[in-house]
Design a protein around this motif. Structure first.
Motif, mmCIF file in Angstrom:
data_model
loop_
_atom_site.group_PDB
_atom_site.id
_atom_site.type_symbol
_atom_site.label_atom_id
_atom_site.label_comp_id
_atom_site.label_asym_id
_atom_site.label_seq_id
_atom_site.Cartn_x
_atom_site.Cartn_y
_atom_site.Cartn_z
ATOM 1 N N GLN A 7 0.844 -1.185 0.000
ATOM 2 C CA GLN A 7 0.000 0.000 0.000
ATOM 3 C C GLN A 7 0.887 1.246 0.000
ATOM 4 O OE1 GLN A 7 -2.898 0.107 -0.706
ATOM 5 N NE2 GLN A 7 -4.197 1.463 0.503
ATOM 6 N N VAL A 8 0.439 2.240 -0.722
ATOM 7 C CA VAL A 8 1.176 3.490 -0.848
ATOM 8 C C VAL A 8 0.263 4.634 -0.467
ATOM 9 C CG1 VAL A 8 2.352 5.043 -2.440
ATOM 10 C CG2 VAL A 8 2.696 2.566 -2.641
ATOM 11 N N LEU A 32 2.617 7.367 -10.342
ATOM 12 C CA LEU A 32 2.546 6.003 -10.846
ATOM 13 C C LEU A 32 3.695 5.234 -10.190
ATOM 14 C CD1 LEU A 32 1.102 4.092 -12.795
ATOM 15 C CD2 LEU A 32 2.802 4.723 -14.525
ATOM 16 N N VAL A 33 3.326 4.312 -9.302
ATOM 17 C CA VAL A 33 4.305 3.672 -8.427
ATOM 18 C C VAL A 33 4.426 2.185 -8.746
ATOM 19 C CG1 VAL A 33 4.921 3.161 -6.035
ATOM 20 C CG2 VAL A 33 3.773 5.316 -6.600
ATOM 21 N N THR A 34 5.652 1.723 -8.867
ATOM 22 C CA THR A 34 5.919 0.294 -8.928
ATOM 23 C C THR A 34 6.258 -0.162 -7.513
ATOM 24 O OG1 THR A 34 6.748 0.467 -11.190
ATOM 25 C CG2 THR A 34 7.358 -1.507 -9.949
ATOM 26 N N THR A 35 5.486 -1.098 -6.996
ATOM 27 C CA THR A 35 5.600 -1.428 -5.575
ATOM 28 C C THR A 35 6.643 -2.502 -5.275
ATOM 29 O OG1 THR A 35 3.765 -2.965 -5.822
ATOM 30 C CG2 THR A 35 3.239 -0.735 -5.091
ATOM 31 N N THR A 36 6.927 -3.357 -6.218
ATOM 32 C CA THR A 36 7.968 -4.370 -6.036
ATOM 33 C C THR A 36 8.765 -4.500 -7.325
ATOM 34 O OG1 THR A 36 6.562 -6.196 -6.761
ATOM 35 C CG2 THR A 36 6.530 -5.656 -4.412
ATOM 36 N N ASN A 45 -1.568 3.513 -9.807
ATOM 37 C CA ASN A 45 -1.809 4.955 -9.773
ATOM 38 C C ASN A 45 -2.299 5.370 -8.391
ATOM 39 O OD1 ASN A 45 -1.587 7.241 -11.350
ATOM 40 N ND2 ASN A 45 -3.752 7.251 -11.893
ATOM 41 N N TYR A 46 -1.675 6.373 -7.813
ATOM 42 C CA TYR A 46 -2.085 6.871 -6.496
ATOM 43 C C TYR A 46 -2.293 8.380 -6.543
ATOM 44 C CZ TYR A 46 -0.569 2.334 -4.768
ATOM 45 O OH TYR A 46 -0.438 0.988 -4.556
#
Length: 121
Positions: free
Chosen positions: A1-2, A98-102, A109-110
């Motif tokens: 989660q971001v 736009l986040v890459t989490t791993t 998108n957050y």
């Protein structure tokens, strides 16, 4: 989660300046895209400025020459320096990432929670 946390909005007189910040926290591998938008109630969202991971920057014509977007990758933070503010700039401002989490995961998108900017004398 971001989570994205915005700060820096407020009341400023015409011609004044404000600096918005948006810091991302949580499970972050990389941030590919950062942007700032605004939307007044009853109006469409307007894209203001964007910056990619390689530093490519774009501005809307309405803010070009007055607003500056920048990012601090070490802090997972994007900034919007707003100068020569006008009453028409009054709006709620939102950041977007736009986040890459791993490393091998997808990108998501957050949005920030929004911060009010009011330009008035």
């Amino acid at each position: 989660q971001v989570q994205l946390a915005e700060s820096g909005g407020g009341l400023v007189q015409p011609g004044g300046s404000l600096r918005l910040s948006c810091a991302a926290s949580g499970s972050i591998f990389s941030i590919n895209f950062m942007g700032w938008y605004r939307r007044a109630p009853g109006h469409q969202r307007e894209i203001l400025a964007t910056i990619t991971s390689d530093g490519t920057i774009n501005y809307a014509d309405s803010v070009k020459g007055r607003f500056t977007i920048s990012r601090d990758n070490a802090k997972n933070t994007v900034y919007l320096q707003m100068n020569s503010l006008k009453p028409d700039d009054t709006d709620v401002y939102y950041c977007n990432m736009l986040v890459t989490t791993t490393r091998f995961g997808g990108s998501y998108n957050y949005w920030g929670q929004g911060t009010q900017v009011t330009v008035s004398s």
